[in-house]
Scaffold this motif. Structure first.
Motif, short mmCIF file in Angstrom:
data_model
loop_
_atom_site.label_atom_id
_atom_site.label_comp_id
_atom_site.label_asym_id
_atom_site.label_seq_id
_atom_site.Cartn_x
_atom_site.Cartn_y
_atom_site.Cartn_z
N LEU A 1 -0.69 -23.86 -1.39
CA LEU A 1 0.21 -23.40 -0.35
C LEU A 1 1.67 -23.50 -0.75
O LEU A 1 2.50 -22.70 -0.34
N ASN B 1 0.72 -18.48 1.03
CA ASN B 1 0.61 -19.37 2.18
C ASN B 1 0.08 -18.60 3.39
O ASN B 1 -0.83 -19.05 4.08
N GLN B 2 0.63 -17.43 3.62
CA GLN B 2 0.21 -16.61 4.74
C GLN B 2 -1.25 -16.19 4.60
O GLN B 2 -2.03 -16.28 5.54
N SER C 1 -3.59 -19.26 4.97
CA SER C 1 -3.64 -19.68 6.37
C SER C 1 -4.57 -18.77 7.17
O SER C 1 -5.33 -19.23 8.03
N GLN C 2 -4.51 -17.49 6.87
CA GLN C 2 -5.37 -16.52 7.54
C GLN C 2 -6.84 -16.81 7.23
O GLN C 2 -7.68 -16.83 8.13
N ILE D 1 -8.18 -19.67 6.21
CA ILE D 1 -8.58 -20.94 6.82
C ILE D 1 -8.81 -20.74 8.31
O ILE D 1 -9.77 -21.27 8.87
N GLY D 2 -7.93 -19.98 8.95
CA GLY D 2 -8.11 -19.68 10.37
C GLY D 2 -9.43 -18.99 10.64
O GLY D 2 -10.14 -19.31 11.60
N GLN E 1 -12.24 -21.52 10.21
CA GLN E 1 -12.31 -22.42 11.36
C GLN E 1 -12.98 -21.73 12.54
O GLN E 1 -13.75 -22.33 13.25
#
Length: 186
Positions: free
Chosen positions: A17, A169-170, A173-174, A176-177, A180
Motif C-alpha cells: 500500500l 493503494n486504491q 483497497s477495492q 480487500i473491500g 470482505q
C-alpha cells in the motif's frame, strides 16, 4: 477479518500500500520508545510543558512575539529537551523566519537522538521547509525518516507524492473491500 491477518501479512500489505515507506515489522511499537523526559527533573518538565502549551495557544491566536517568548523561556529551563525547539521552529516558520526554524529543527533532531515522536514531527516540518525551498530530494529523505518514526502526516504525504503508490493503494483497497464483502456473505 482483522484478526485473520497475521503481523507479517500486515507488514506485507503496508509495503504494497505504501511502497515509499521503509519496510518494518515494528511499526506497532513506535510509541513504545522510552519516555524522552524520564531523565529530566519532573518539576522542570511540568513547567516547560506548561510554557509550551501557553506558547502554542499564543501562536494559534497570532501572538507570535509572546509565543516565542514562552518557547525561549522553556528552552532556558531545559535546553537539552527537544520539544520546545520543535514548537519554536513552527512559530518561527509562521513568522517567516525560515533559517531560524531550520536551526531549531536541526537542534530538536539532534537532541532527540533521531528517535521519538518529537523528532518525527521535526523531520516532517523540516521536509515542508525543504519542499518550499525546492529541494525535493532532501524533503523526501526527511519525510521517509519522519514516517519511520511513525509520523502519520509523513506517511500520507509520501504516498501522495507517488501516483503509482496511490493507484495501487486504491486498487488494493477495492480488492480487500470485495473480499470482505464475500467473507461477510459466508
Amino acid at each position: 477479518m482483522d484478526s485473520l491477518i497475521s503481523k507479517n501479512d500486515k507488514s506485507v500489505l503496508q509495503m504494497i500500500l505504501n511502497p515509499n515507506l521503509p519496510f518494518t515489522e515494528q511499526e506497532d511499537n513506535i510509541d513504545s520508545v522510552e519516555d524522552p523526559d524520564a531523565h529530566f527533573d519532573a518539576v522542570k518538565v511540568e513547567k516547560v510543558k506548561e510554557l509550551e502549551r501557553e506558547g502554542v495557544k499564543l501562536a494559534e491566536n497570532k501572538k507570535i512575539v509572546e509565543s516565542l517568548s514562552c518557547f525561549d523561556e522553556a528552552i532556558q529551563i531545559l535546553p537539552e529537551r527537544a520539544s520546545a525547539y520543535n514548537n519554536r521552529a513552527q512559530t518561527k516558520r509562521f513568522n517567516n523566519d525560515i533559517d531560524g526554524a531550520l536551526e531549531d529543527l536541526n537542534r530538536a533532531i539532534l537532541l532527540g537522538n533521531n528517535r521519538g515522536k518529537v523528532v518525527g514531527l521535526a523531520f516532517a516540518q523540516r521536509s515542508i521547509i525543504m519542499k518550499l525551498k525546492g529541494d525535493d530530494e532532501e524533503s523526501t529523505k526527511d519525510l521517509k525518516r519522519a514516517a519511520e518514526l511513525g509520523n502519520k502526516f509523513a506517511k500520507q504525504e509520501l504516498v501522495q507524492r507517488n501516483p503509482y503508490a496511490a493507484l495501487c493503494n486504491q486498487m488494493l483497497s477495492q480488492v480487500i473491500g470485495e473480499l470482505q464483502g464475500k467473507s461477510d456473505e459466508s
